[in-house]
Design an enzyme around this catalytic site. Structure first.
Site, PDB file in Angstrom:
ATOM      1  N   ASP A 139       0.854  -1.188   0.000  1.00  0.00           N
ATOM      2  CA  ASP A 139       0.000   0.000   0.000  1.00  0.00           C
ATOM      3  C   ASP A 139       0.892   1.240   0.000  1.00  0.00           C
ATOM      4  OD1 ASP A 139      -3.347   0.033   0.955  1.00  0.00           O
ATOM      5  OD2 ASP A 139      -2.251   1.879   0.486  1.00  0.00           O
ATOM      6  N   HIS A 157     -12.631  -1.326  -8.560  1.00  0.00           N
ATOM      7  CA  HIS A 157     -13.804  -0.434  -8.739  1.00  0.00           C
ATOM      8  C   HIS A 157     -13.452   1.014  -8.403  1.00  0.00           C
ATOM      9  CE1 HIS A 157     -15.643  -0.523  -4.390  1.00  0.00           C
ATOM     10  NE2 HIS A 157     -14.358  -0.365  -4.352  1.00  0.00           N
TER      11      HIS A 157
HETATM   12  C1  LIG Z   1     -10.922   1.031  -0.908  1.00  0.00           C
HETATM   13  S1  LIG Z   1      -9.385   0.765  -0.173  1.00  0.00           S
HETATM   14  C2  LIG Z   1      -9.369  -1.027  -0.044  1.00  0.00           C
HETATM   15  C3  LIG Z   1      -8.504  -1.497   1.077  1.00  0.00           C
HETATM   16  C4  LIG Z   1      -8.534  -2.996   1.295  1.00  0.00           C
HETATM   17  N1  LIG Z   1      -8.201  -3.724   0.062  1.00  0.00           N
HETATM   18  C5  LIG Z   1      -9.904  -3.443   1.789  1.00  0.00           C
HETATM   19  O1  LIG Z   1     -10.684  -3.947   0.995  1.00  0.00           O
HETATM   20  O2  LIG Z   1     -10.178  -3.224   2.966  1.00  0.00           O
HETATM   21  C6  LIG Z   1      -8.251   1.018  -1.491  1.00  0.00           C
HETATM   22  C7  LIG Z   1      -6.806   0.900  -1.053  1.00  0.00           C
HETATM   23  O3  LIG Z   1      -5.952   1.156  -2.180  1.00  0.00           O
HETATM   24  C8  LIG Z   1      -4.811   1.880  -1.713  1.00  0.00           C
HETATM   25  N2  LIG Z   1      -4.170   2.547  -2.851  1.00  0.00           N
HETATM   26  C9  LIG Z   1      -4.610   3.620  -3.539  1.00  0.00           C
HETATM   27  N3  LIG Z   1      -3.758   3.930  -4.515  1.00  0.00           N
HETATM   28  C10 LIG Z   1      -2.725   3.020  -4.448  1.00  0.00           C
HETATM   29  C11 LIG Z   1      -1.523   2.811  -5.187  1.00  0.00           C
HETATM   30  N4  LIG Z   1      -1.198   3.603  -6.208  1.00  0.00           N
HETATM   31  N5  LIG Z   1      -0.708   1.773  -4.846  1.00  0.00           N
HETATM   32  C12 LIG Z   1      -1.036   0.957  -3.811  1.00  0.00           C
HETATM   33  N6  LIG Z   1      -2.155   1.100  -3.057  1.00  0.00           N
HETATM   34  C13 LIG Z   1      -3.000   2.134  -3.383  1.00  0.00           C
HETATM   35  C14 LIG Z   1      -5.408   2.844  -0.689  1.00  0.00           C
HETATM   36  O4  LIG Z   1      -4.438   3.370   0.172  1.00  0.00           O
HETATM   37  C15 LIG Z   1      -6.403   1.906   0.026  1.00  0.00           C
HETATM   38  O5  LIG Z   1      -5.775   1.233   1.098  1.00  0.00           O
HETATM   39  C1  LIG Z   2     -14.945   9.814   2.767  1.00  0.00           C
HETATM   40  O1  LIG Z   2     -16.240   9.459   3.180  1.00  0.00           O
HETATM   41  C2  LIG Z   2     -16.675   8.230   2.867  1.00  0.00           C
HETATM   42  C3  LIG Z   2     -17.879   7.863   3.434  1.00  0.00           C
HETATM   43  C4  LIG Z   2     -18.404   6.613   3.136  1.00  0.00           C
HETATM   44  O2  LIG Z   2     -19.582   6.225   3.663  1.00  0.00           O
HETATM   45  C5  LIG Z   2     -17.718   5.751   2.272  1.00  0.00           C
HETATM   46  C6  LIG Z   2     -18.230   4.469   1.945  1.00  0.00           C
HETATM   47  O3  LIG Z   2     -19.322   4.083   2.395  1.00  0.00           O
HETATM   48  C7  LIG Z   2     -17.463   3.646   1.104  1.00  0.00           C
HETATM   49  O4  LIG Z   2     -17.935   2.420   0.802  1.00  0.00           O
HETATM   50  C8  LIG Z   2     -16.258   4.100   0.593  1.00  0.00           C
HETATM   51  C9  LIG Z   2     -15.403   3.336  -0.303  1.00  0.00           C
HETATM   52  C10 LIG Z   2     -14.506   4.004  -1.127  1.00  0.00           C
HETATM   53  C11 LIG Z   2     -13.691   3.267  -1.966  1.00  0.00           C
HETATM   54  C12 LIG Z   2     -13.779   1.891  -1.978  1.00  0.00           C
HETATM   55  O5  LIG Z   2     -13.016   1.109  -2.793  1.00  0.00           O
HETATM   56  C13 LIG Z   2     -14.668   1.241  -1.145  1.00  0.00           C
HETATM   57  O6  LIG Z   2     -14.712  -0.105  -1.184  1.00  0.00           O
HETATM   58  C14 LIG Z   2     -15.474   1.957  -0.301  1.00  0.00           C
HETATM   59  O7  LIG Z   2     -15.791   5.337   0.897  1.00  0.00           O
HETATM   60  C15 LIG Z   2     -16.502   6.144   1.722  1.00  0.00           C
HETATM   61  C16 LIG Z   2     -15.962   7.396   2.023  1.00  0.00           C
END
Ligand SMILES: C[S@@+](CC[C@H](N)C(=O)[O-])C[C@H]1O[C@@H](n2cnc3c(N)ncnc32)[C@H](O)[C@@H]1O
Ligand SMILES: COc1cc(O)c2c(=O)c(O)c(-c3ccc(O)c(O)c3)oc2c1
Length: 359
Positions: A228, A266
Site C-alpha cells: 500500500d 472499482h
Molecule cells: C478502498 S481501499 C481497499 C482497502 C482494502 N483492500 C480493503 O478492501 O479493505 C483502497 C486501497 O488502495 C490503496 N491505494 C490507492 N492507490 C494506491 C496505489 N497507487 N498503490 C497501492 N495502493 C494504493 C489505498 O491506500 C487503500 O488502502
Molecule cells: C470519505 O467518506 C466516505 C464515506 C463513506 O460512507 C464511504 C463508503 O461508504 C465507502 O464504501 C467508501 C469506499 C470508497 C472506496 C472503496 O473502494 C470502497 O470499497 C469503499 O468510501 C466512503 C468514504
C-alpha cells in the site's frame, strides 16, 4: 385547460404520480431520521438495555424529556417503517396510538450490523468531509473535473486521504471493519479453496492488513505481503509471515503465487484498471492467479434490495473517485485487455463476488 403535463394522465395516474413524487422528493428523510437515531444513540441504548424497551424507558435512557413523547413516537414509527427498529405490539391491541403500553422496541438485524461493528457507521464525525462531496452534484456534470470529490476539494480522493490524517485514519478504520466483516463470511464459507495451495500472496492496496491477517491466521505457512501507499503502511508492524511493503501498484507489484485485489479495481477507470492488472500479471507465476473481491453489477443472483445497494455504491464510486462498479461483460473485456486468458466467478457473498483470474 389541463396542464400540458397532465393531459394524458387519468385522475388515478395523477394521484399515483403525486405519491411517487413526494416519495422521491423526501427520500432523503430516511437518511436524516437514521442519522437522528444514531445521534440520539437509540440503537446503542436498546443494545445496552439488552431486551426490547417501551418508548418511555427508551426516552428516559436517552434523557429525552417526556414532553417530547408525542414527537419521539413519530420518529420511532418511521424507523420501524424503514425496518431499522422492530415494534413488538403489546398483546392488548386496543392500546391508543402513542400509549406507552403500545409495545416494545428492539433492533432489527440491520441495526445490529450498522451499530455493532458494521463499517461506515461513524459517518457522524466525517459529516462535512463526506457530505461536502455530495452537495450540488449537478455542478460536476457541467465541469471537466475527474470526480465531484475533486470539484469539492481540488484534490483526488487518495491524495486528500494521505494528506488529511484524521479522514485517512477514519477511512482505513472503516475499510478494516468492512474487510473483517467480509472475511468472517468468506472464512465461514471455508474460503471456498480460494487460497488453498498458495505459498505466497500479495494483497495489493491491502490497507492496514485486515484481510492479510485473516488469511495468514488460517494459512500460517503462506507468506503474505501487504502493498500500500507509504503513509498507510509506514508504521505498521508485520509478523513472521506478514510483511508490509510501501509502494505504488501502478509502478511495480512484488512477485508471488497470487495477487489479491479487494475493493481496488472499482476505484479506477478502465485504463488504470488494465494497468493495475498488467502489473499483477507480471507479478504472479505462470501457474498463479489474481483473486478479485468486488461487485459484479446486474448479478442475477442478487435481489432488488441488493441491486439498489450496488447502485448506491456505484454513485459513491462516481462521486468520490470518478470510477464505477462493473457488470460481468465489462469485467470480462478488461480482463482480456490486460492479457489474461480466463477467469471464474467463484462465489457471490452479499453484494460482492470472488473472481479468480488466470494468466
Ligand atoms: C478502498 S481501499 C481497499 C482497502 C482494502 N483492500 C480493503 O478492501 O479493505 C483502497 C486501497 O488502495 C490503496 N491505494 C490507492 N492507490 C494506491 C496505489 N497507487 N498503490 C497501492 N495502493 C494504493 C489505498 O491506500 C487503500 O488502502
Ligand atoms: C470519505 O467518506 C466516505 C464515506 C463513506 O460512507 C464511504 C463508503 O461508504 C465507502 O464504501 C467508501 C469506499 C470508497 C472506496 C472503496 O473502494 C470502497 O470499497 C469503499 O468510501 C466512503 C468514504
Amino acid at each position: 385547460m389541463a396542464d400540458h403535463n397532465d393531459q394524458n394522465l387519468t385522475p388515478s395516474d395523477l394521484l399515483l404520480a403525486e405519491t411517487q413524487s413526494w416519495n422521491q422528493l423526501y427520500f432523503f428523510i430516511e437518511h436524516v431520521t437514521l442519522k437522528c437515531a444514531l445521534q440520539l444513540g437509540i440503537p446503542n441504548a436498546i443494545t445496552k438495555h439488552g431486551k426490547p424497551m417501551t418508548l418511555s424507558k427508551l426516552m428516559s435512557s436517552l434523557s429525552i424529556s417526556p414532553s417530547k413523547y408525542p414527537y419521539f413516537h413519530r420518529l420511532t414509527r418511521i424507523l420501524v417503517r424503514y425496518g431499522l427498529l422492530i415494534l413488538q405490539k403489546h398483546e392488548d391491541n386496543n392500546v391508543d396510538d402513542g400509549d406507552d403500553s403500545k409495545g416494545y422496541y428492539s433492533l432489527a438485524p440491520t441495526d445490529r450490523y450498522i451499530m455493532k461493528d458494521g463499517p461506515w457507521n461513524s459517518m457522524e464525525d466525517q459529516d462535512s468531509f463526506f457530505f461536502k462531496a455530495w452537495n450540488c452534484l449537478g455542478d460536476w456534470f457541467r465541469n471537466e473535473d475527474p470526480s465531484k470529490f475533486y470539484t469539492a476539494y481540488g484534490d483526488l480522493f487518495w491524495t486528500k486521504l494521505s494528506r488529511d490524517t484524521s479522514s485517512g485514519n477514519w477511512f482505513h478504520a472503516n475499510m478494516a471493519r468492512d474487510s473483517r466483516s467480509f472475511m468472517n463470511v468468506l472464512i465461514g464459507n471455508e474460503f471456498k479453496d480460494v487460497f488453498k495451495g498458495l505459498t505466497s500472496l500479495v494483497d495489493v492496496g491491502g490497507g492496514t492488513g485486515t484481510v492479510a491477517m485473516a488469511i495468514t491466521k488460517k494459512f500460517p505457512d503462506m507468506k503474505c505481503i501487504v502493498l500500500d501507499l507509504p503513509p498507510i503502511v509506514a508504521n505498521l508492524q508485520g509478523s513472521e509471515n506478514l510483511e508490509f511493503v510501501a509502494g505504488d501498484m501502478f509502478q511495480k507489484i512484488p512477485a508471488a503465487n497470487a495477487v489479491l485485489l479487494k475493493s481496488i479495481l472499482h476505484d479506477w477507470n478502465d485504463e488504470e484498471f488494465v494497468k493495475i492488472l498488467k502489473n499483477c500479471k507480471d507479478a504472479i507465476t505462470r501457474s498463479g492467479k489474481v483473486i478479485i473481491i468486488d461487485m459484479v453489477m446486474e448479478n442475477p443472483e442478487l435481489d432488488d434490495e441488493a441491486f439498489q445497494a450496488q447502485l448506491f455504491i456505484d454513485m459513491l464510486m462516481m462521486v468520490f473517485l470518478g470510477s464505477k462498479e462493473r457488470n460481468k461483460k465489462e469485467w470480462e473485456k478488461l480482463f482480456f485487455d490486460a492479457g489474461f486468458t480466463s477467469y471464474k466467478i467463484i462465489l457471490t457473498l452479499g453484494l460482492r463476488s470472488v473472481i479468480e483470474l488466470y494468466p
